[in-house]
Design a protein around this motif. Structure first.
Motif, PDB file in Angstrom:
ATOM      1  N   CYS A 169       0.847  -1.194   0.000  1.00 14.41           N
ATOM      2  CA  CYS A 169       0.000   0.000   0.000  1.00 14.41           C
ATOM      3  C   CYS A 169       0.880   1.240   0.000  1.00 14.41           C
ATOM      4  N   ASN A 170       0.397   2.280  -0.644  1.00  5.12           N
ATOM      5  CA  ASN A 170       1.101   3.553  -0.599  1.00  5.12           C
ATOM      6  C   ASN A 170       0.874   4.209   0.758  1.00  5.12           C
ATOM      7  N   VAL A 171       1.816   5.027   1.184  1.00  3.09           N
ATOM      8  CA  VAL A 171       1.732   5.715   2.462  1.00  3.09           C
ATOM      9  C   VAL A 171       1.343   7.156   2.195  1.00  3.09           C
ATOM     10  N   SER A 172       0.305   7.634   2.884  1.00 10.16           N
ATOM     11  CA  SER A 172      -0.127   9.012   2.676  1.00 10.16           C
ATOM     12  C   SER A 172       0.900   9.991   3.223  1.00 10.16           C
ATOM     13  N   LYS A 173       0.654  11.263   2.987  1.00 13.79           N
ATOM     14  CA  LYS A 173       1.651  12.313   3.181  1.00 13.79           C
ATOM     15  C   LYS A 173       2.415  12.241   4.502  1.00 13.79           C
TER      16      LYS A 173
END
Length: 77
Positions: free
Chosen positions: A22-26
């Protein structure tokens, strides 16, 4: 030193992405790092108490192992 980073943010994001796909948010990586540091602080505090109660002169691997499960339980969601 001013401006020196505590950890490489890009590396943390790559590790999380590799393990969770999963991508990590800011700013999620910042929160993960702070939670990790809070866990380590709690672990060391509990290990210090355990070592003193056990009559040890300092923190040992044994005292850390004894408190790891309880410390992990405190940080489960």
């Amino acid at each position: 030193m001013a401006g020196q980073k505590l950890y490489p943010r890009a590396t943390v994001k790559k590790i999380v992405k590799a393990h969770s796909n999963c991508n990590v948010s800011k700013n999620a990586d910042v929160m993960m790092f702070l939670d990790y540091m809070l866990f380590m602080q709690t672990l060391m505090k509990e290990a210090t108490i355990e070592a003193k109660q056990g009559g040890e002169r300092g923190i040992t691997a044994r005292s850390v192992k004894k408190v790891t499960a309880d410390s992990l339980a405190k940080f489960r969601g």
